[in-house]
Design a protein around this motif. Structure first.
Motif, PDB file in Angstrom:
ATOM      1  N   THR A  50       0.828  -1.221   0.000  1.00  0.00           N
ATOM      2  CA  THR A  50       0.000   0.000   0.000  1.00  0.00           C
ATOM      3  C   THR A  50       0.855   1.260   0.000  1.00  0.00           C
ATOM      4  O   THR A  50       0.321   2.361   0.022  1.00  0.00           O
ATOM      5  CB  THR A  50      -0.899   0.014   1.264  1.00  0.00           C
ATOM      6  OG1 THR A  50      -0.043  -0.198   2.400  1.00  0.00           O
ATOM      7  CG2 THR A  50      -1.946  -1.079   1.216  1.00  0.00           C
ATOM      8  N   ALA A  51       2.183   1.092  -0.027  1.00  0.00           N
ATOM      9  CA  ALA A  51       3.062   2.275   0.035  1.00  0.00           C
ATOM     10  C   ALA A  51       2.844   3.152  -1.197  1.00  0.00           C
ATOM     11  O   ALA A  51       2.896   2.674  -2.321  1.00  0.00           O
ATOM     12  CB  ALA A  51       4.517   1.836   0.121  1.00  0.00           C
ATOM     13  N   ALA A  52       2.574   4.431  -0.946  1.00  0.00           N
ATOM     14  CA  ALA A  52       2.326   5.355  -2.066  1.00  0.00           C
ATOM     15  C   ALA A  52       3.603   6.101  -2.423  1.00  0.00           C
ATOM     16  O   ALA A  52       3.694   6.751  -3.445  1.00  0.00           O
ATOM     17  CB  ALA A  52       1.237   6.337  -1.646  1.00  0.00           C
ATOM     18  N   GLY A  53       4.632   5.965  -1.540  1.00  0.00           N
ATOM     19  CA  GLY A  53       5.853   6.786  -1.703  1.00  0.00           C
ATOM     20  C   GLY A  53       6.825   6.198  -2.723  1.00  0.00           C
ATOM     21  O   GLY A  53       6.444   5.514  -3.668  1.00  0.00           O
ATOM     22  N   ASP A  54       8.084   6.434  -2.477  1.00  0.00           N
ATOM     23  CA  ASP A  54       9.200   6.080  -3.360  1.00  0.00           C
ATOM     24  C   ASP A  54       9.302   4.561  -3.559  1.00  0.00           C
ATOM     25  O   ASP A  54       9.416   3.813  -2.584  1.00  0.00           O
ATOM     26  CB  ASP A  54      10.496   6.624  -2.687  1.00  0.00           C
ATOM     27  CG  ASP A  54      11.705   6.494  -3.602  1.00  0.00           C
ATOM     28  OD1 ASP A  54      12.556   7.391  -3.562  1.00  0.00           O
ATOM     29  OD2 ASP A  54      11.768   5.472  -4.304  1.00  0.00           O
ATOM     30  N   ARG A  55       9.251   4.074  -4.825  1.00  0.00           N
ATOM     31  CA  ARG A  55       9.340   2.627  -5.084  1.00  0.00           C
ATOM     32  C   ARG A  55      10.700   2.100  -4.674  1.00  0.00           C
ATOM     33  O   ARG A  55      10.871   0.934  -4.327  1.00  0.00           O
ATOM     34  CB  ARG A  55       9.111   2.327  -6.585  1.00  0.00           C
ATOM     35  CG  ARG A  55       7.734   2.605  -7.140  1.00  0.00           C
ATOM     36  CD  ARG A  55       6.598   2.069  -6.317  1.00  0.00           C
ATOM     37  NE  ARG A  55       6.610   0.635  -6.137  1.00  0.00           N
ATOM     38  CZ  ARG A  55       5.808   0.008  -5.261  1.00  0.00           C
ATOM     39  NH1 ARG A  55       4.995   0.720  -4.524  1.00  0.00           N
ATOM     40  NH2 ARG A  55       5.858  -1.297  -5.101  1.00  0.00           N
ATOM     41  N   GLY A  56      11.674   3.000  -4.677  1.00  0.00           N
ATOM     42  CA  GLY A  56      13.028   2.585  -4.289  1.00  0.00           C
ATOM     43  C   GLY A  56      13.034   2.057  -2.862  1.00  0.00           C
ATOM     44  O   GLY A  56      13.693   1.069  -2.548  1.00  0.00           O
ATOM     45  N   ASP A  57      12.251   2.705  -1.976  1.00  0.00           N
ATOM     46  CA  ASP A  57      12.172   2.271  -0.579  1.00  0.00           C
ATOM     47  C   ASP A  57      11.641   0.845  -0.510  1.00  0.00           C
ATOM     48  O   ASP A  57      12.141   0.012   0.252  1.00  0.00           O
ATOM     49  CB  ASP A  57      11.239   3.200   0.214  1.00  0.00           C
ATOM     50  CG  ASP A  57      11.796   4.612   0.347  1.00  0.00           C
ATOM     51  OD1 ASP A  57      11.028   5.526   0.700  1.00  0.00           O
ATOM     52  OD2 ASP A  57      12.994   4.785   0.060  1.00  0.00           O
ATOM     53  N   VAL A  58      10.643   0.569  -1.331  1.00  0.00           N
ATOM     54  CA  VAL A  58      10.028  -0.759  -1.348  1.00  0.00           C
ATOM     55  C   VAL A  58      11.073  -1.813  -1.732  1.00  0.00           C
ATOM     56  O   VAL A  58      11.222  -2.841  -1.065  1.00  0.00           O
ATOM     57  CB  VAL A  58       8.823  -0.786  -2.315  1.00  0.00           C
ATOM     58  CG1 VAL A  58       8.308  -2.206  -2.487  1.00  0.00           C
ATOM     59  CG2 VAL A  58       7.723   0.136  -1.817  1.00  0.00           C
ATOM     60  N   GLU A  59      11.854  -1.501  -2.772  1.00  0.00           N
ATOM     61  CA  GLU A  59      12.868  -2.457  -3.248  1.00  0.00           C
ATOM     62  C   GLU A  59      13.960  -2.675  -2.191  1.00  0.00           C
ATOM     63  O   GLU A  59      14.365  -3.807  -1.938  1.00  0.00           O
ATOM     64  CB  GLU A  59      13.489  -1.968  -4.558  1.00  0.00           C
ATOM     65  CG  GLU A  59      12.654  -2.315  -5.785  1.00  0.00           C
ATOM     66  CD  GLU A  59      11.977  -3.694  -5.614  1.00  0.00           C
ATOM     67  OE1 GLU A  59      10.734  -3.766  -5.643  1.00  0.00           O
ATOM     68  OE2 GLU A  59      12.727  -4.680  -5.353  1.00  0.00           O
TER      69      GLU A  59
END
Ligand code: HEM
Length: 384
Positions: A50-59
């Motif tokens: 559900t994270a709407a922020g930076d995809r880099g953080d997700v990776e």
């Protein structure tokens, strides 16, 4: 009166060093796999989704979780082997632990025939348990390979189920339980082990993941606020389950409050309870002090203070909880025998009154945890 003096006076057997190492190690291994896979499924993955922020953080967080699980697989493999050797050394053949480490002897132990009156050979139960352990470790260790890491979301639930099976299979009794208490003991012991390893293992995973803060964007505070919120619910359920089940096990082994400081077993349990109290107190700081501030910072869109609260303050408290949790696992092997027998008091016999008291206790625990959530929510909504 020192612990050694107490132990010697009351028929308490101090565990051998290899016993301390293998028992604590085994539960560290289980915490690493059960705790991390449950926490990834219940808190990290939903927050990443559900994270709407930076995809880099997700990776960054996905990759760090995969590496963490891979090393948890290595720890499970090593501690599982040592625990199996410890089971052989404790199987009453007087075999030194060093000899029990030999693969040949372990294989003979796993293929030993069933004892008289047993419906299955104990060795067969351990063979199944350790086969599951081996497969779980192999699947997790494979996450060291980048191409396998892409399949984290497919592999993590499988590893969750199989690492739960590692402890559940080991609990299968080779001879049928003769009394209700024994059957309840088996079930409650597993509730205790699973809730305890999820709590400690989950804290450890999140403390390590928070260590990626330098690689994360300035918006990562929102993502982490979600992770901590989701995990705090998991932790609350674990606290309730570990205390509820612990009280039953405590009642089975301790016949009176005084036995907590007049027997070796009791003293070990008292030390453990003080450590758990420290963990609950730290959890209270998170629930009543940090979570409300995080919620308010989030509402005020205060990115910098949100980042500071979620990736500086919170992990600091969580690392303290992890240290206390590690100490709890280190104290476990000292819970040998029973305070009741060491104090010469009769064994615990369950009755309607005991079950009624138990039910009332569980309801009180559940109510207090619901109240905890309510108070934390109210504090979050309260104006600064
Ligand atoms: C972080 C919290 C805790 C963790 C991780 C934890 C974990 C464990 C584990 C892994 C065992 C060993 C089970 C086995 O060998 O089959 C155990 C045993 C035990 N625990 Fe806990 N526990 C926690 C809190 C508590 C609490 C709060 C109580 C009491 C209210 C408690 C009472 C006991 C007792 C009495 C035993 C020993 C049972 C025996 O002698 O066989 N524990 N605990």
């Amino acid at each position: 009166m020192t612990f050694a003096h107490l132990a010697a006076s009351a028929g308490y057997t101090m565990p051998a060093f290899w016993r301390i190492l293998t028992k604590s190690g085994y539960f560290v291994g289980l915490s690493g796999t059960i705790g991390a896979t449950v926490t990834y499924a219940a808190a990290v993955r939903p927050a990443l989704r559900t994270a709407a922020g930076d995809r880099g953080d997700v990776e960054v967080l996905r990759s760090r979780t995969a590496k963490y699980l891979a090393w948890a697989g290595v720890v499970l493999l090593v501690t599982g082997y040592l625990q199996l050797a410890a089971r052989l050394a404790r199987a009453g053949h007087g075999m030194p632990f060093g000899d029990a480490l030999a693969p040949r002897r372990l294989w003979d132990f796993l293929r030993a025939p069933a004892a008289k009156g047993a419906w299955i050979a104990q060795g067969t139960i351990y063979l199944v348990q350790n086969t599951v352990l081996l497969l779980t470790s192999a699947a997790l260790i494979a996450l060291l390979l980048p191409r396998v890491r892409r399949h984290l979301n497919a592999l993590a639930p499988v590893a969750l189920a199989s690492s739960l099976a590692v402890t559940l299979v080991a609990a299968i009794p080779a001879t049928a339980p003769r009394t209700t208490e024994q059957l309840i003991d088996l079930i409650i012991d597993q509730v205790h082990i699973i809730s305890g390893t999820v709590w400690i293992g989950g804290l450890a995973l999140l403390a390590v993941l928070a260590g990626t803060c330098r690689q994360l964007s300035a918006d990562a505070g929102v993502l982490w606020a979600d992770v901590w919120r989701r995990f705090s619910l998991v932790a609350l359920v674990c606290v309730g389950a570990v205390i509820g089940s612990g009280l039953w096990m405590g009642w089975r082994h301790v016949g009176g409050l005084g036995q907590l400081w007049t027997t070796g077993y009791g003293l070990a349990l008292l030390v453990k309870l003080l450590l758990v109290l420290g963990m609950v107190a730290a959890g209270g700081v998170n629930q009543f002090w940090l979570m409300p501030r995080i919620a308010r910072a989030r509402r005020a869109d205060a990115t910098a203070s949100l980042l500071h609260l979620t990736l500086r303050h919170f992990p600091a408290v969580v690392w303290a909880e992890v240290a206390l949790g590690a100490a709890v696992l280190a104290v476990l092997p000292f819970l040998t025998g029973s305070a009741r027998s060491q104090a010469g008091s009769p064994p615990a016999v369950a009755s309607g009154t005991v079950f009624a008291a138990g039910a009332a206790l569980v309801l009180t625990l559940a109510a207090s945890l619901c109240i905890t959530v309510r108070i934390s929510d109210a504090l979050s909504r309260a104006r600064a």
